[in-house]
Write a protein that holds these residues in place. Sequence first.
Motif, mmCIF file in Angstrom:
data_model
loop_
_atom_site.group_PDB
_atom_site.id
_atom_site.type_symbol
_atom_site.label_atom_id
_atom_site.label_comp_id
_atom_site.label_asym_id
_atom_site.label_seq_id
_atom_site.Cartn_x
_atom_site.Cartn_y
_atom_site.Cartn_z
ATOM 1 N N MET A 50 0.828 -1.207 0.000
ATOM 2 C CA MET A 50 0.000 0.000 0.000
ATOM 3 C C MET A 50 0.860 1.253 0.000
ATOM 4 O O MET A 50 1.885 1.316 0.680
ATOM 5 N N GLU A 51 0.419 2.231 -0.762
ATOM 6 C CA GLU A 51 1.141 3.497 -0.898
ATOM 7 C C GLU A 51 0.717 4.500 0.171
ATOM 8 O O GLU A 51 -0.472 4.674 0.447
ATOM 9 N N ILE A 52 1.722 5.156 0.772
ATOM 10 C CA ILE A 52 1.464 6.327 1.607
ATOM 11 C C ILE A 52 2.428 7.424 1.136
ATOM 12 O O ILE A 52 3.315 7.172 0.329
ATOM 13 N N SER A 53 2.246 8.630 1.662
ATOM 14 C CA SER A 53 3.063 9.756 1.223
ATOM 15 C C SER A 53 3.699 10.442 2.428
ATOM 16 O O SER A 53 3.204 10.318 3.556
ATOM 17 N N ASP A 54 4.793 11.170 2.194
ATOM 18 C CA ASP A 54 5.435 11.887 3.310
ATOM 19 C C ASP A 54 4.827 13.274 3.512
ATOM 20 O O ASP A 54 5.274 14.028 4.379
ATOM 21 N N VAL A 55 3.822 13.623 2.709
ATOM 22 C CA VAL A 55 3.086 14.873 2.905
ATOM 23 C C VAL A 55 1.594 14.577 2.757
ATOM 24 O O VAL A 55 1.203 13.533 2.226
ATOM 25 N N TYR A 56 0.761 15.528 3.213
ATOM 26 C CA TYR A 56 -0.677 15.362 3.043
ATOM 27 C C TYR A 56 -0.991 15.187 1.551
ATOM 28 O O TYR A 56 -0.548 15.977 0.718
ATOM 29 N N PRO A 57 -1.772 14.162 1.187
ATOM 30 C CA PRO A 57 -2.005 13.832 -0.236
ATOM 31 C C PRO A 57 -3.050 14.735 -0.890
ATOM 32 O O PRO A 57 -4.160 14.314 -1.191
ATOM 33 N N GLU A 58 -2.653 15.946 -1.131
ATOM 34 C CA GLU A 58 -3.564 16.970 -1.656
ATOM 35 C C GLU A 58 -4.246 16.540 -2.942
ATOM 36 O O GLU A 58 -5.412 16.882 -3.187
ATOM 37 N N ASP A 59 -3.528 15.786 -3.792
ATOM 38 C CA ASP A 59 -4.078 15.451 -5.112
ATOM 39 C C ASP A 59 -4.859 14.136 -5.113
ATOM 40 O O ASP A 59 -5.316 13.689 -6.163
ATOM 41 N N GLY A 269 -20.521 7.271 -13.672
ATOM 42 C CA GLY A 269 -20.792 6.601 -12.397
ATOM 43 C C GLY A 269 -19.898 7.094 -11.268
ATOM 44 O O GLY A 269 -19.194 8.092 -11.390
ATOM 45 N N ASN A 270 -19.937 6.358 -10.171
ATOM 46 C CA ASN A 270 -19.258 6.733 -8.930
ATOM 47 C C ASN A 270 -17.743 6.866 -9.111
ATOM 48 O O ASN A 270 -17.078 5.951 -9.600
ATOM 49 N N GLN A 271 -17.199 8.007 -8.710
ATOM 50 C CA GLN A 271 -15.770 8.289 -8.909
ATOM 51 C C GLN A 271 -14.877 7.299 -8.161
ATOM 52 O O GLN A 271 -13.896 6.774 -8.712
ATOM 53 N N GLU A 272 -15.204 7.027 -6.913
ATOM 54 C CA GLU A 272 -14.380 6.119 -6.111
ATOM 55 C C GLU A 272 -14.363 4.712 -6.710
ATOM 56 O O GLU A 272 -13.304 4.087 -6.837
ATOM 57 N N GLU A 273 -15.529 4.245 -7.133
ATOM 58 C CA GLU A 273 -15.622 2.901 -7.730
ATOM 59 C C GLU A 273 -14.852 2.823 -9.042
ATOM 60 O O GLU A 273 -14.233 1.803 -9.352
ATOM 61 N N ARG A 274 -14.875 3.912 -9.800
ATOM 62 C CA ARG A 274 -14.110 3.959 -11.052
ATOM 63 C C ARG A 274 -12.619 3.792 -10.776
ATOM 64 O O ARG A 274 -11.912 3.045 -11.442
ATOM 65 N N GLY A 275 -12.133 4.519 -9.768
ATOM 66 C CA GLY A 275 -10.719 4.457 -9.416
ATOM 67 C C GLY A 275 -10.296 3.071 -8.958
ATOM 68 O O GLY A 275 -9.234 2.560 -9.353
ATOM 69 N N ILE A 276 -11.150 2.460 -8.144
ATOM 70 C CA ILE A 276 -10.866 1.104 -7.667
ATOM 71 C C ILE A 276 -10.827 0.136 -8.848
ATOM 72 O O ILE A 276 -9.933 -0.710 -8.949
ATOM 73 N N SER A 277 -11.794 0.278 -9.747
ATOM 74 C CA SER A 277 -11.855 -0.614 -10.914
ATOM 75 C C SER A 277 -10.609 -0.487 -11.779
ATOM 76 O O SER A 277 -10.053 -1.490 -12.247
ATOM 77 N N LYS A 300 -9.903 -1.241 -0.701
ATOM 78 C CA LYS A 300 -10.775 -2.199 -1.394
ATOM 79 C C LYS A 300 -10.040 -2.862 -2.554
ATOM 80 O O LYS A 300 -10.275 -4.028 -2.863
ATOM 81 N N SER A 301 -9.163 -2.110 -3.202
ATOM 82 C CA SER A 301 -8.340 -2.694 -4.268
ATOM 83 C C SER A 301 -7.439 -3.774 -3.687
ATOM 84 O O SER A 301 -7.278 -4.852 -4.260
ATOM 85 N N VAL A 302 -6.838 -3.473 -2.543
ATOM 86 C CA VAL A 302 -5.937 -4.426 -1.874
ATOM 87 C C VAL A 302 -6.693 -5.715 -1.549
ATOM 88 O O VAL A 302 -6.224 -6.820 -1.840
ATOM 89 N N GLU A 303 -7.863 -5.564 -0.987
ATOM 90 C CA GLU A 303 -8.681 -6.726 -0.607
ATOM 91 C C GLU A 303 -9.055 -7.555 -1.836
ATOM 92 O O GLU A 303 -8.940 -8.788 -1.838
ATOM 93 N N THR A 304 -9.467 -6.889 -2.902
ATOM 94 C CA THR A 304 -9.883 -7.579 -4.129
ATOM 95 C C THR A 304 -8.715 -8.314 -4.779
ATOM 96 O O THR A 304 -8.835 -9.478 -5.191
ATOM 97 N N VAL A 305 -7.565 -7.631 -4.877
ATOM 98 C CA VAL A 305 -6.399 -8.233 -5.534
ATOM 99 C C VAL A 305 -5.858 -9.406 -4.712
ATOM 100 O O VAL A 305 -5.442 -10.421 -5.267
ATOM 101 N N ARG A 306 -5.898 -9.284 -3.397
ATOM 102 C CA ARG A 306 -5.476 -10.406 -2.547
ATOM 103 C C ARG A 306 -6.350 -11.640 -2.791
ATOM 104 O O ARG A 306 -5.849 -12.759 -2.894
ATOM 105 N N THR A 307 -7.659 -11.407 -2.888
ATOM 106 C CA THR A 307 -8.589 -12.516 -3.159
ATOM 107 C C THR A 307 -8.308 -13.118 -4.531
ATOM 108 O O THR A 307 -8.293 -14.350 -4.698
#
Length: 314
Positions: A50-59, A269-277, A300-307
């Motif tokens: 999983m990705e994290i950032s060293d600053v607040y992820p503004e984008d 459609g839903n922006q979050e679902e599009r990104g996950i897809s 959710k991507s992590v969970e799906t890909v693990r499965t």
Amino acid sequence: MFKKPAQKYSGKICEVEIGTGEKAIKLGGEAVLPFYGFDGNTGNPPKVGMEISDVYPEDWIEPLKELYKDVSNDTVKWAKFVEEKYNPDFICLRLVSADPNGDDTSPEDCAKKVKEVVEAIKTPLVVAGTGNHEKDAKLFEKVAQAAEGHNVLLMSAVEDNYKTVAAAGVLAYNNKVVAESAVDINLAKQVNILINQLGIDNEKIVANIGCSAGGYGYEYVISTLDRVKLAALTQNDKTLQVPIITPISFETWKVKESVEPESSTPEWGNQEERGISMEVAAAAGVLTSGSDAVILRHPKSVETVRTFVKELLG
């Protein structure tokens, strides 16, 4: 009863270990094409980070910012939160603040942050640079020193800076290094050979042959992965017998299909679902073509890909 004959392969991918202690992971080790358990040893299961950032992820999109709103202003808290809540195989800390076109944080300050994170978690750490080759050379020299003893994976060394990044990362401070190239089997070979010539063997190298989101030159990524794995396994090309890591989230979360607000394109459609897809589709493709590890952003991507990986491995 019919028994399918097993395909014989002449090569094998090296194993590369990152992290320390009970949560250390091994990448690679396969002697057959991805998930071809019917032909032989599939090596270590593909790993999901999983990705994290060293600053607040503004984008980042709002739903992702909301998930991490209580911790994303503090990198150490964010890393510990991800470790405890989602238990990824590894965490990828992206040093966004070091970008010369952004905050241009000094290599020393970034190294201090990496040291704080790696000492706060037990999960293996991958550290991603800025993509600015000159800055990354200076950056990874300090980061490698700060992370000595923690066996982190430095992402990435390219042809322009491999001498500094690989020499400091591996030879001086005993971490591991990612050899990065741009979706071309010959370029992938070239960077691996250059790093080998420094006296670094394949057990300390992971390759990033490039990545893209679906529909954005994605077929080149898949065909390059196929060619690399076939050369490594069927032609016993030792220069390509290293595990492959693919930073999916770096690409899929910046294309319009993932970031365009619903108000602009309600028919999408839903922006979050599009990104996950987008993230899941890209990850599934590279894993079945030869990637040994993927970096994702949405839980959710992590969970799906693990499965997905678990089902394919049976």
